[in-house]
Write a protein that holds these residues in place. Structure first.
Motif, PDB file in Angstrom:
ATOM      1  N   ASN A  18       0.820  -1.214   0.000  1.00  0.00           N
ATOM      2  CA  ASN A  18       0.000   0.000   0.000  1.00  0.00           C
ATOM      3  C   ASN A  18       0.852   1.261   0.000  1.00  0.00           C
ATOM      4  O   ASN A  18       0.545   2.234  -0.693  1.00  0.00           O
ATOM      5  CB  ASN A  18      -0.962  -0.017   1.189  1.00  0.00           C
ATOM      6  N   PHE A  19       1.944   1.262   0.774  1.00  0.00           N
ATOM      7  CA  PHE A  19       2.834   2.415   0.843  1.00  0.00           C
ATOM      8  C   PHE A  19       3.473   2.693  -0.517  1.00  0.00           C
ATOM      9  O   PHE A  19       3.463   3.817  -1.005  1.00  0.00           O
ATOM     10  CB  PHE A  19       3.919   2.187   1.895  1.00  0.00           C
ATOM     11  N   TYR A  20       4.020   1.663  -1.144  1.00  0.00           N
ATOM     12  CA  TYR A  20       4.703   1.867  -2.417  1.00  0.00           C
ATOM     13  C   TYR A  20       3.720   2.201  -3.546  1.00  0.00           C
ATOM     14  O   TYR A  20       4.089   2.894  -4.493  1.00  0.00           O
ATOM     15  CB  TYR A  20       5.627   0.688  -2.743  1.00  0.00           C
ATOM     16  N   LYS A  21       2.475   1.763  -3.428  1.00  0.00           N
ATOM     17  CA  LYS A  21       1.453   2.192  -4.389  1.00  0.00           C
ATOM     18  C   LYS A  21       1.223   3.697  -4.287  1.00  0.00           C
ATOM     19  O   LYS A  21       0.987   4.363  -5.290  1.00  0.00           O
ATOM     20  CB  LYS A  21       0.142   1.434  -4.163  1.00  0.00           C
ATOM     21  N   LEU A  22       1.284   4.255  -3.059  1.00  0.00           N
ATOM     22  CA  LEU A  22       1.170   5.708  -2.880  1.00  0.00           C
ATOM     23  C   LEU A  22       2.249   6.448  -3.665  1.00  0.00           C
ATOM     24  O   LEU A  22       2.038   7.572  -4.116  1.00  0.00           O
ATOM     25  CB  LEU A  22       1.342   6.084  -1.404  1.00  0.00           C
ATOM     26  N   LEU A  23       3.410   5.810  -3.816  1.00  0.00           N
ATOM     27  CA  LEU A  23       4.529   6.421  -4.532  1.00  0.00           C
ATOM     28  C   LEU A  23       4.454   6.171  -6.033  1.00  0.00           C
ATOM     29  O   LEU A  23       5.329   6.590  -6.777  1.00  0.00           O
ATOM     30  CB  LEU A  23       5.855   5.896  -3.985  1.00  0.00           C
ATOM     31  N   GLY A  24       3.419   5.455  -6.477  1.00  0.00           N
ATOM     32  CA  GLY A  24       3.229   5.218  -7.896  1.00  0.00           C
ATOM     33  C   GLY A  24       3.742   3.876  -8.396  1.00  0.00           C
ATOM     34  O   GLY A  24       3.707   3.596  -9.588  1.00  0.00           O
ATOM     35  N   PHE A  25       4.224   3.024  -7.488  1.00  0.00           N
ATOM     36  CA  PHE A  25       4.682   1.696  -7.888  1.00  0.00           C
ATOM     37  C   PHE A  25       3.485   0.790  -8.144  1.00  0.00           C
ATOM     38  O   PHE A  25       2.431   0.958  -7.546  1.00  0.00           O
ATOM     39  CB  PHE A  25       5.569   1.071  -6.804  1.00  0.00           C
ATOM     40  N   GLU A  26       3.685  -0.191  -9.041  1.00  0.00           N
ATOM     41  CA  GLU A  26       2.643  -1.170  -9.349  1.00  0.00           C
ATOM     42  C   GLU A  26       3.158  -2.566  -9.044  1.00  0.00           C
ATOM     43  O   GLU A  26       4.340  -2.857  -9.251  1.00  0.00           O
ATOM     44  CB  GLU A  26       2.250  -1.081 -10.828  1.00  0.00           C
ATOM     45  N   VAL A  27       2.269  -3.421  -8.574  1.00  0.00           N
ATOM     46  CA  VAL A  27       2.609  -4.817  -8.338  1.00  0.00           C
ATOM     47  C   VAL A  27       2.747  -5.506  -9.696  1.00  0.00           C
ATOM     48  O   VAL A  27       1.847  -5.421 -10.530  1.00  0.00           O
ATOM     49  CB  VAL A  27       1.527  -5.516  -7.488  1.00  0.00           C
ATOM     50  N   THR A  28       3.886  -6.169  -9.921  1.00  0.00           N
ATOM     51  CA  THR A  28       4.102  -6.860 -11.191  1.00  0.00           C
ATOM     52  C   THR A  28       4.104  -8.373 -11.040  1.00  0.00           C
ATOM     53  O   THR A  28       3.894  -9.078 -12.020  1.00  0.00           O
ATOM     54  CB  THR A  28       5.428  -6.419 -11.844  1.00  0.00           C
ATOM     55  N   LYS A  45       8.239   0.840 -10.908  1.00  0.00           N
ATOM     56  CA  LYS A  45       7.821   2.134 -11.462  1.00  0.00           C
ATOM     57  C   LYS A  45       8.974   2.590 -12.345  1.00  0.00           C
ATOM     58  O   LYS A  45      10.100   2.781 -11.870  1.00  0.00           O
ATOM     59  CB  LYS A  45       7.555   3.160 -10.372  1.00  0.00           C
ATOM     60  N   GLY A  46       8.708   2.732 -13.617  1.00  0.00           N
ATOM     61  CA  GLY A  46       9.771   3.092 -14.544  1.00  0.00           C
ATOM     62  C   GLY A  46      10.857   2.029 -14.532  1.00  0.00           C
ATOM     63  O   GLY A  46      10.574   0.836 -14.620  1.00  0.00           O
ATOM     64  N   ASN A  47      12.103   2.456 -14.383  1.00  0.00           N
ATOM     65  CA  ASN A  47      13.235   1.537 -14.359  1.00  0.00           C
ATOM     66  C   ASN A  47      13.594   1.066 -12.955  1.00  0.00           C
ATOM     67  O   ASN A  47      14.623   0.419 -12.768  1.00  0.00           O
ATOM     68  CB  ASN A  47      14.472   2.199 -14.992  1.00  0.00           C
ATOM     69  N   VAL A  48      12.778   1.394 -11.961  1.00  0.00           N
ATOM     70  CA  VAL A  48      13.057   1.003 -10.577  1.00  0.00           C
ATOM     71  C   VAL A  48      12.187  -0.195 -10.205  1.00  0.00           C
ATOM     72  O   VAL A  48      10.968  -0.140 -10.336  1.00  0.00           O
ATOM     73  CB  VAL A  48      12.806   2.178  -9.609  1.00  0.00           C
ATOM     74  N   THR A  49      12.838  -1.262  -9.764  1.00  0.00           N
ATOM     75  CA  THR A  49      12.137  -2.477  -9.354  1.00  0.00           C
ATOM     76  C   THR A  49      12.581  -2.863  -7.954  1.00  0.00           C
ATOM     77  O   THR A  49      13.775  -2.884  -7.656  1.00  0.00           O
ATOM     78  CB  THR A  49      12.450  -3.644 -10.313  1.00  0.00           C
ATOM     79  N   PHE A  50      11.618  -3.157  -7.094  1.00  0.00           N
ATOM     80  CA  PHE A  50      11.890  -3.662  -5.753  1.00  0.00           C
ATOM     81  C   PHE A  50      11.201  -5.001  -5.593  1.00  0.00           C
ATOM     82  O   PHE A  50      10.099  -5.212  -6.109  1.00  0.00           O
ATOM     83  CB  PHE A  50      11.320  -2.738  -4.664  1.00  0.00           C
ATOM     84  N   MET A  51      11.834  -5.892  -4.848  1.00  0.00           N
ATOM     85  CA  MET A  51      11.185  -7.118  -4.402  1.00  0.00           C
ATOM     86  C   MET A  51      11.073  -7.007  -2.887  1.00  0.00           C
ATOM     87  O   MET A  51      12.023  -6.578  -2.225  1.00  0.00           O
ATOM     88  CB  MET A  51      12.015  -8.340  -4.794  1.00  0.00           C
ATOM     89  N   PHE A  52       9.926  -7.364  -2.350  1.00  0.00           N
ATOM     90  CA  PHE A  52       9.704  -7.347  -0.906  1.00  0.00           C
ATOM     91  C   PHE A  52       9.335  -8.756  -0.479  1.00  0.00           C
ATOM     92  O   PHE A  52       8.527  -9.421  -1.139  1.00  0.00           O
ATOM     93  CB  PHE A  52       8.581  -6.371  -0.534  1.00  0.00           C
ATOM     94  N   GLN A  53       9.905  -9.209   0.634  1.00  0.00           N
ATOM     95  CA  GLN A  53       9.681 -10.584   1.078  1.00  0.00           C
ATOM     96  C   GLN A  53       9.597 -10.632   2.593  1.00  0.00           C
ATOM     97  O   GLN A  53      10.309  -9.901   3.289  1.00  0.00           O
ATOM     98  CB  GLN A  53      10.824 -11.470   0.585  1.00  0.00           C
ATOM     99  N   THR A  54       8.735 -11.512   3.089  1.00  0.00           N
ATOM    100  CA  THR A  54       8.648 -11.692   4.537  1.00  0.00           C
ATOM    101  C   THR A  54       9.843 -12.497   5.028  1.00  0.00           C
ATOM    102  O   THR A  54      10.316 -13.408   4.350  1.00  0.00           O
ATOM    103  CB  THR A  54       7.354 -12.423   4.936  1.00  0.00           C
ATOM    104  N   LEU A  55      10.356 -12.144   6.195  1.00  0.00           N
ATOM    105  CA  LEU A  55      11.464 -12.899   6.790  1.00  0.00           C
ATOM    106  C   LEU A  55      11.064 -14.348   7.038  1.00  0.00           C
ATOM    107  O   LEU A  55      11.852 -15.266   6.828  1.00  0.00           O
ATOM    108  CB  LEU A  55      11.899 -12.250   8.104  1.00  0.00           C
ATOM    109  N   GLU A  56       9.825 -14.548   7.463  1.00  0.00           N
ATOM    110  CA  GLU A  56       9.345 -15.898   7.772  1.00  0.00           C
ATOM    111  C   GLU A  56       9.433 -16.831   6.578  1.00  0.00           C
ATOM    112  O   GLU A  56       9.653 -18.025   6.731  1.00  0.00           O
ATOM    113  CB  GLU A  56       7.899 -15.864   8.293  1.00  0.00           C
TER     114      GLU A  56
END
Length: 130
Positions: A18-28, A45-56
């Motif tokens: 939800n936070f990164y969607k506020l910044l204009g990122f989209e789930v791919t 978003k554009g040329n910036v890609t992040f992966m987010f993962q739970t520690l568990e």
């Protein structure tokens, strides 16, 4: 080497999305493909890609991975039209450093994400070759 896509460990993946969607990122891409219990998500978003993962989700396979919230990571993101971005998000996020021009000529601001990571957005002005 051609690119870097950090895989960032988070405590609340839904809040992160939800936070990164506020910044204009989209789930791919997500794991599993259908929510709501995602353990991994890729956002771009554009040329910036992040992966987010739970520690568990990696606790058994990579027990060496651990972190305190935010650790010592600052993500530095180059953008265009920084003033427009700042105006779009400043009242929706925790601003750590207001919009300012640095001694090296970049216009920057810094915010805090829901996992206590610092994001610094910067717009660099073209240099005149004299």
């Amino acid at each position: 080497m051609e690119s870097l896509s950090p895989n960032i460990f988070v405590t609340d993946i839904t809040a992160t999305i939800n936070f990164y969607k506020l910044l204009g990122f989209e789930v791919t891409m997500t794991v599993p493909e259908q929510g709501p219990d995602f353990v991994w998500v890729m956002m771009a978003k554009g040329n910036v890609t992040f992966m987010f993962q739970t520690l568990e989700s990696l606790a058994d396979k990579l027990p060496q991975i651990s972190r305190a919230d935010g650790a010592s990571l600052l993500l530095y993101i180059s953008v265009k039209d920084i003033r427009i971005l700042f105006d779009q998000v400043k009242d929706k996020v925790t601003v750590l450093k207001d919009l300012e021009t640095t001694f090296y000529g970049a216009t920057e601001f810094s915010i805090l994400d829901p996992n206590n990571y610092v994001l610094t957005f910067a717009e660099h002005q073209p240099h005149d070759n004299v």
